[in-house]
Design a protein around this motif. Sequence first.
Motif, PDB file in Angstrom:
ATOM      1  N   GLY A  70      41.685  97.183   0.230  1.00 12.13           N
ATOM      2  CA  GLY A  70      42.008  96.299   1.249  1.00 12.13           C
ATOM      3  C   GLY A  70      41.499  94.786   1.413  1.00 12.13           C
ATOM      4  N   LEU A  71      40.548  94.656   0.447  1.00 14.11           N
ATOM      5  CA  LEU A  71      39.810  93.134   0.402  1.00 14.11           C
ATOM      6  C   LEU A  71      40.345  92.777  -0.894  1.00 14.11           C
ATOM      7  CD1 LEU A  71      36.262  93.521   1.760  1.00 14.11           C
ATOM      8  CD2 LEU A  71      38.294  92.566   2.860  1.00 14.11           C
ATOM      9  N   GLY A  72      40.421  91.357  -1.128  1.00 10.38           N
ATOM     10  CA  GLY A  72      40.657  90.848  -2.379  1.00 10.38           C
ATOM     11  C   GLY A  72      39.697  91.035  -3.367  1.00 10.38           C
ATOM     12  N   ALA A  73      39.693  90.581  -4.562  1.00  6.44           N
ATOM     13  CA  ALA A  73      38.799  90.799  -5.760  1.00  6.44           C
ATOM     14  C   ALA A  73      37.302  90.227  -5.461  1.00  6.44           C
ATOM     15  CB  ALA A  73      39.217  90.263  -6.944  1.00  6.44           C
ATOM     16  N   THR A  74      37.359  88.785  -4.926  1.00  9.10           N
ATOM     17  CA  THR A  74      35.994  88.176  -4.606  1.00  9.10           C
ATOM     18  C   THR A  74      35.490  88.797  -3.483  1.00  9.10           C
ATOM     19  OG1 THR A  74      36.975  86.242  -5.358  1.00  9.10           O
ATOM     20  CG2 THR A  74      35.132  85.914  -4.096  1.00  9.10           C
ATOM     21  N   ALA A  75      36.170  89.040  -2.110  1.00  9.10           N
ATOM     22  CA  ALA A  75      35.481  89.718  -1.138  1.00  9.10           C
ATOM     23  C   ALA A  75      35.043  91.329  -1.299  1.00  9.10           C
ATOM     24  CB  ALA A  75      36.664  89.462   0.179  1.00  9.10           C
ATOM     25  N   GLY A  76      35.792  91.827  -2.039  1.00 10.51           N
ATOM     26  CA  GLY A  76      35.266  93.329  -2.533  1.00 10.51           C
ATOM     27  C   GLY A  76      34.136  93.276  -3.088  1.00 10.51           C
ATOM     28  N   THR A  77      34.128  92.474  -4.231  1.00 13.77           N
ATOM     29  CA  THR A  77      32.765  92.319  -5.106  1.00 13.77           C
ATOM     30  C   THR A  77      31.453  92.002  -4.345  1.00 13.77           C
ATOM     31  OG1 THR A  77      34.328  91.779  -6.981  1.00 13.77           O
ATOM     32  CG2 THR A  77      31.799  91.168  -7.147  1.00 13.77           C
ATOM     33  N   LEU A  78      31.864  90.893  -3.261  1.00 13.60           N
ATOM     34  CA  LEU A  78      30.585  90.486  -2.480  1.00 13.60           C
ATOM     35  C   LEU A  78      30.254  91.622  -1.549  1.00 13.60           C
ATOM     36  CD1 LEU A  78      28.959  88.084  -1.604  1.00 13.60           C
ATOM     37  CD2 LEU A  78      30.548  87.578  -0.131  1.00 13.60           C
ATOM     38  N   VAL A  79      31.159  92.363  -0.830  1.00 11.46           N
ATOM     39  CA  VAL A  79      30.814  93.568  -0.073  1.00 11.46           C
ATOM     40  C   VAL A  79      30.111  94.565  -1.092  1.00 11.46           C
ATOM     41  CG1 VAL A  79      31.827  95.166   1.387  1.00 11.46           C
ATOM     42  CG2 VAL A  79      32.361  92.754   1.608  1.00 11.46           C
ATOM     43  N   SER A  80      30.577  94.797  -2.102  1.00  9.05           N
ATOM     44  CA  SER A  80      30.113  95.807  -3.006  1.00  9.05           C
ATOM     45  C   SER A  80      28.698  95.688  -3.203  1.00  9.05           C
ATOM     46  CB  SER A  80      31.166  96.003  -4.178  1.00  9.05           C
ATOM     47  OG  SER A  80      30.441  97.119  -5.136  1.00  9.05           O
ATOM     48  N   ALA A  81      28.418  94.286  -3.619  1.00  8.37           N
ATOM     49  CA  ALA A  81      27.136  93.848  -4.186  1.00  8.37           C
ATOM     50  C   ALA A  81      26.084  94.084  -2.771  1.00  8.37           C
ATOM     51  CB  ALA A  81      27.009  92.295  -4.329  1.00  8.37           C
ATOM     52  N   PHE A  82      26.583  93.538  -1.713  1.00 11.96           N
ATOM     53  CA  PHE A  82      25.702  93.874  -0.450  1.00 11.96           C
ATOM     54  C   PHE A  82      25.378  95.322  -0.263  1.00 11.96           C
ATOM     55  CE2 PHE A  82      26.402  89.206   0.527  1.00 11.96           C
ATOM     56  CZ  PHE A  82      24.851  88.776   0.477  1.00 11.96           C
ATOM     57  N   VAL A  83      26.576  96.110  -0.489  1.00 13.82           N
ATOM     58  CA  VAL A  83      26.250  97.621  -0.116  1.00 13.82           C
ATOM     59  C   VAL A  83      25.277  98.108  -1.192  1.00 13.82           C
ATOM     60  CG1 VAL A  83      27.349  99.775  -0.414  1.00 13.82           C
ATOM     61  CG2 VAL A  83      28.636  98.026   1.121  1.00 13.82           C
ATOM     62  N   GLY A  84      25.455  97.732  -2.369  1.00 18.09           N
ATOM     63  CA  GLY A  84      24.318  98.305  -3.496  1.00 18.09           C
ATOM     64  C   GLY A  84      23.087  97.641  -3.269  1.00 18.09           C
ATOM     65  N   VAL A  85      22.842  96.433  -2.872  1.00 18.94           N
ATOM     66  CA  VAL A  85      21.514  95.824  -2.740  1.00 18.94           C
ATOM     67  C   VAL A  85      20.927  96.641  -1.385  1.00 18.94           C
ATOM     68  CG1 VAL A  85      20.082  93.917  -1.586  1.00 18.94           C
ATOM     69  CG2 VAL A  85      21.902  93.660  -3.326  1.00 18.94           C
ATOM     70  N   GLY A  86      21.932  96.875  -0.286  1.00 19.92           N
ATOM     71  CA  GLY A  86      21.149  97.742   0.871  1.00 19.92           C
ATOM     72  C   GLY A  86      20.734  99.070   0.638  1.00 19.92           C
ATOM     73  N   LEU A  87      21.902  99.695  -0.131  1.00 21.41           N
ATOM     74  CA  LEU A  87      21.296 101.269  -0.537  1.00 21.41           C
ATOM     75  C   LEU A  87      20.028 101.349  -1.412  1.00 21.41           C
ATOM     76  CD1 LEU A  87      24.790 102.744  -1.048  1.00 21.41           C
ATOM     77  CD2 LEU A  87      23.519 103.276   0.990  1.00 21.41           C
ATOM     78  N   THR A  88      20.075 100.311  -2.348  1.00 17.69           N
ATOM     79  CA  THR A  88      18.618 100.397  -3.279  1.00 17.69           C
ATOM     80  C   THR A  88      17.465 100.079  -2.626  1.00 17.69           C
ATOM     81  OG1 THR A  88      20.334  99.484  -5.008  1.00 17.69           O
ATOM     82  CG2 THR A  88      17.965  99.419  -5.393  1.00 17.69           C
ATOM     83  N   LEU A  89      17.684  99.075  -1.528  1.00 12.57           N
ATOM     84  CA  LEU A  89      16.523  98.478  -0.841  1.00 12.57           C
ATOM     85  C   LEU A  89      16.168  99.692   0.072  1.00 12.57           C
ATOM     86  CD1 LEU A  89      14.527  96.590   0.095  1.00 12.57           C
ATOM     87  CD2 LEU A  89      16.089  95.442   1.711  1.00 12.57           C
ATOM     88  N   ALA A  90      17.014 100.411   0.754  1.00 16.82           N
ATOM     89  CA  ALA A  90      16.732 101.374   1.489  1.00 16.82           C
ATOM     90  C   ALA A  90      16.041 102.701   0.840  1.00 16.82           C
ATOM     91  CB  ALA A  90      18.022 101.843   2.275  1.00 16.82           C
ATOM     92  N   LEU A  91      16.506 103.037  -0.108  1.00 13.90           N
ATOM     93  CA  LEU A  91      16.067 104.005  -0.989  1.00 13.90           C
ATOM     94  C   LEU A  91      14.674 103.508  -1.499  1.00 13.90           C
ATOM     95  CD1 LEU A  91      16.251 106.601  -2.592  1.00 13.90           C
ATOM     96  CD2 LEU A  91      17.232 105.546  -4.513  1.00 13.90           C
ATOM     97  N   ALA A  92      14.324 102.496  -1.753  1.00 14.69           N
ATOM     98  CA  ALA A  92      13.071 101.994  -2.382  1.00 14.69           C
ATOM     99  C   ALA A  92      11.926 102.181  -1.154  1.00 14.69           C
ATOM    100  CB  ALA A  92      12.918 100.590  -2.893  1.00 14.69           C
ATOM    101  N   LEU A  93      12.653 101.740   0.071  1.00 11.93           N
ATOM    102  CA  LEU A  93      11.704 101.716   1.158  1.00 11.93           C
ATOM    103  C   LEU A  93      11.376 103.388   1.540  1.00 11.93           C
ATOM    104  CD1 LEU A  93      13.408  98.915   3.560  1.00 11.93           C
ATOM    105  CD2 LEU A  93      11.013  99.015   2.560  1.00 11.93           C
TER     106      LEU A  93
END
Length: 105
Positions: A70-93
Motif C-alpha cells: 500500500g505504500l510506494g517503494a521509497t516510503a515502504g523501504t523507509l518504514v521497513s528500515a525503521f521497523v528493522g532498526v526498532g526490532l533489532t534495538l528492542a532485542l538488543a536491549l
Amino acid sequence: MTLSRSLSRPWVRRALAVVCLLAVLAPAFAWASGAVGYAEPLDNAADAAGAEDAAVSHHAGLLPDYGVPGLGATAGTLVSAFVGVGLTLALALVVGRLLERDSEP
C-alpha cells in the motif's frame, strides 16, 4: 541500567544517530541497487542452478522485499528500515538486560 542512563552516554547517542541516518538513507540505497541492476546472491544462485522456478514461498515475511503493501517503494523501504532498526534495538536491549541481571551478584 536504564534506558535514560544508557542514552546519557555520548557514544550511545552517536551510535543511535548513525543508525537513524542509515535508516533514513535506506530508500536511496534501494534506488541505487535498482539503478545498477543488483540482485540478491541467493537469487542469482537459484537462477544459475535452475531452481528459481521450483521455489515455493510458504511465508512471505513480515515486510516482503523490504516494502510495505500500500505504500510506494521509497516510503515502504523507509518504514521497513525503521521497523528493522526498532526490532533489532528492542532485542538488543532485552538481551542486554538479561545478561546484566545474570552478572549481578
